[in-house]
Scaffold this active site. Structure first.
Site, short mmCIF file in Angstrom:
data_model
loop_
_atom_site.label_atom_id
_atom_site.label_comp_id
_atom_site.label_asym_id
_atom_site.label_seq_id
_atom_site.Cartn_x
_atom_site.Cartn_y
_atom_site.Cartn_z
N GLY A 44 0.81 -1.22 0.00
CA GLY A 44 0.00 0.00 0.00
C GLY A 44 0.84 1.26 0.00
N CYS A 45 1.90 1.25 0.77
CA CYS A 45 2.78 2.43 0.86
C CYS A 45 3.50 2.67 -0.46
CB CYS A 45 3.77 2.26 2.01
SG CYS A 45 2.95 2.14 3.62
N THR A 46 3.87 1.61 -1.14
CA THR A 46 4.53 1.74 -2.44
C THR A 46 3.55 2.31 -3.47
OG1 THR A 46 6.05 -0.06 -1.96
CG2 THR A 46 5.71 0.47 -4.28
#
Length: 146
Positions: A44-46
């Site tokens: 998700g952060c990527t």
């Protein structure tokens, strides 16, 4: 409870990916998109970081600065930045001071929350929960500002 729209953005100073000292006051007169995320190089952060990367030119054209903040250290940020070619600044909030000041703590991590801070230092928008979709986040912010 996350800081609300209309309040003054808490000042901060932290190290960036390259060990440079960065403060919120460095961007006085600009709109700052301060986005907190849990961990470098996770799915998700990527996707969220890639959303900001894809919109980077548009943000620059509006004189806006993107700052990503997580509890990861500088070397983790450096690897994440290099792996994905991220063109914006990541701040290492290793001691959690920024995370605490913005009230986005979740254990040893930051919650996924974004603050849009206007040129006078006021929070004008807050994105979290249902209002934050990692794949379209950067474009959603641009659409709301335009």
């Amino acid at each position: 409870m996350t800081l609300p729209v209309g309040c003054a953005a808490p000042p901060f100073t932290a190290k960036d990916t390259n060990g440079n000292t960065v403060s919120l006051s460095d961007f006085a007169g600009k709109t700052v998109v301060l986005y907190f995320y849990p961990k470098d190089d996770t799915p998700g952060c990527t996707r969220e970081a890639q959303s900001f990367k894809a919109a980077h030119t548009q943000y620059q054209g509006k004189d806006m600065v993107v700052l990503g903040v997580s509890r990861d250290n500088e070397s983790s940020h450096k690897l994440f930045t290099e792996k994905y070619g991220l063109p914006f600044t990541l701040l290492a909030d290793v001691d959690g001071a920024i995370t605490k000041a913005y009230d986005v703590e979740k254990g040893d991590y930051s919650k996924r929350v974004t603050f849009v801070i206007d040129s006078t230092g006021k929070i004008t928008q807050v994105y979290e929960g249902e209002t934050l979709k990692v794949d379209t986040h950067a474009q959603d912010i641009l659409a709301a500002i335009s």
